[in-house]
Design a protein around this motif. Structure first.
Motif, PDB file in Angstrom:
ATOM      1  N   VAL A  84      -8.309  48.018  70.650  1.00  0.00           N
ATOM      2  CA  VAL A  84      -8.628  48.058  69.457  1.00  0.00           C
ATOM      3  C   VAL A  84      -8.739  46.872  68.548  1.00  0.00           C
ATOM      4  N   THR A  87     -12.617  42.564  70.006  1.00  0.00           N
ATOM      5  CA  THR A  87     -14.143  42.782  69.907  1.00  0.00           C
ATOM      6  C   THR A  87     -14.799  43.207  71.321  1.00  0.00           C
ATOM      7  N   ASP A 170      -6.374  54.004  67.290  1.00  0.00           N
ATOM      8  CA  ASP A 170      -7.734  54.000  66.768  1.00  0.00           C
ATOM      9  C   ASP A 170      -8.611  54.697  68.048  1.00  0.00           C
ATOM     10  N   ASP A 172     -11.294  56.515  68.399  1.00  0.00           N
ATOM     11  CA  ASP A 172     -12.684  56.090  68.337  1.00  0.00           C
ATOM     12  C   ASP A 172     -13.418  54.496  68.284  1.00  0.00           C
ATOM     13  N   ARG A 173     -12.620  53.945  67.752  1.00  0.00           N
ATOM     14  CA  ARG A 173     -12.937  52.509  67.852  1.00  0.00           C
ATOM     15  C   ARG A 173     -12.987  51.972  69.161  1.00  0.00           C
ATOM     16  N   ARG A 176     -15.663  53.067  71.116  1.00  0.00           N
ATOM     17  CA  ARG A 176     -16.985  52.146  70.812  1.00  0.00           C
ATOM     18  C   ARG A 176     -16.680  50.991  71.270  1.00  0.00           C
ATOM     19  N   ASN A 177     -15.631  50.265  71.364  1.00  0.00           N
ATOM     20  CA  ASN A 177     -15.416  48.688  71.983  1.00  0.00           C
ATOM     21  C   ASN A 177     -15.718  48.913  73.251  1.00  0.00           C
TER      22      ASN A 177
END
Length: 230
Positions: A84, A87, A170, A172-173, A176-177
């Protein structure tokens, strides 16, 4: 393949027969590498080595021993720090930096095996630049890479693709990462494979896994035994 890769193969001629005669399937996550290897193992009577399974389980003791030797924390990092609070670019860089270390453990595993037939080793950590010094022809390796659309399809349909295996603040994040990291790592495999003359097969879902396995078998044809009856 570059001349440097051939010279490196000569330099490691002391490696075990199993390593030197292995066939390698690398590439991106969720491209069907494990399934293809299993299909070829049953079809041709060869042995499949699954990188992810060994890396997640059998290599854990070696991972901890290495941390102790380097005076690093033994416990795994906080999941939020890994998934999370970072990047995708940093995640990809860390993943790529760790592959050479983990590949040494793969070589140890394979050196312990003896087989009269080739071993098919598959996994995303089997990188073209790591394999090149151990092969005498680029036909001993192929990489499978999913298209972005097929990667999302796998995310929707594969239960193991929807979870990180760790609780995070998180999800969802973190997902995505993870997806972007996987894309960056796969793109790096494609770039390196192109530089080394290693074939890439793109997996877009338009053909089933049996067709992909047939393509891989054709690529490995000079080294595979005759298919087994039935």
């Amino acid at each position: 393949m570059t001349g440097g890769a051939h010279r490196s193969a000569d330099a490691v001629g002391w490696e075990s027969t199993t390593v030197r005669h292995a066939l390698w399937i690398g590439g991106g996550q969720w491209a069907g590498k494990s399934t293809v290897a299993r299909l070829l193992a049953h079809r041709y009577g060869v042995t499949a080595y699954h990188y992810d399974r060994h890396d997640a389980r059998a290599h854990q003791d070696r991972r901890i021993a290495r941390r102790v030797r380097l005076d690093e924390p033994i416990a795994d990092p906080d999941p939020d720090a890994v998934w999370v609070d970072t990047t995708p670019e940093r995640m990809a860089a860390d993943t790529l930096a760790g592959f050479p270390i983990r590949f040494e453990w793969v070589l140890d595993d394979l050196r312990a095996l003896a087989s009269g037939r080739p071993i098919i080793a598959e996994g995303w950590g089997l990188r073209p630049e790591l394999i090149a010094p151990f092969i005498n022809s680029p036909r001993r390796m192929v990489i499978l890479v999913p298209t972005p659309e097929f990667r999302l399809h796998q995310l929707r349909t594969l239960p193991r693709a929807t979870t990180l295996g760790h609780p995070v603040s998180d999800p969802d994040r973190a997902q995505r990462n993870r997806l972007e990291r996987d894309r960056l790592v796969a793109d790096d495999a494609v770039r390196t494979a192109n530089e080394l003359g290693i074939q890439m097969i793109e997996v877009d879902g338009s053909r089933d896994v049996a067709c992909i396995a047939a393509d891989v078998a054709d690529h490995f044809r000079p080294y595979l035994p005759p298919p087994e009856a039935g």
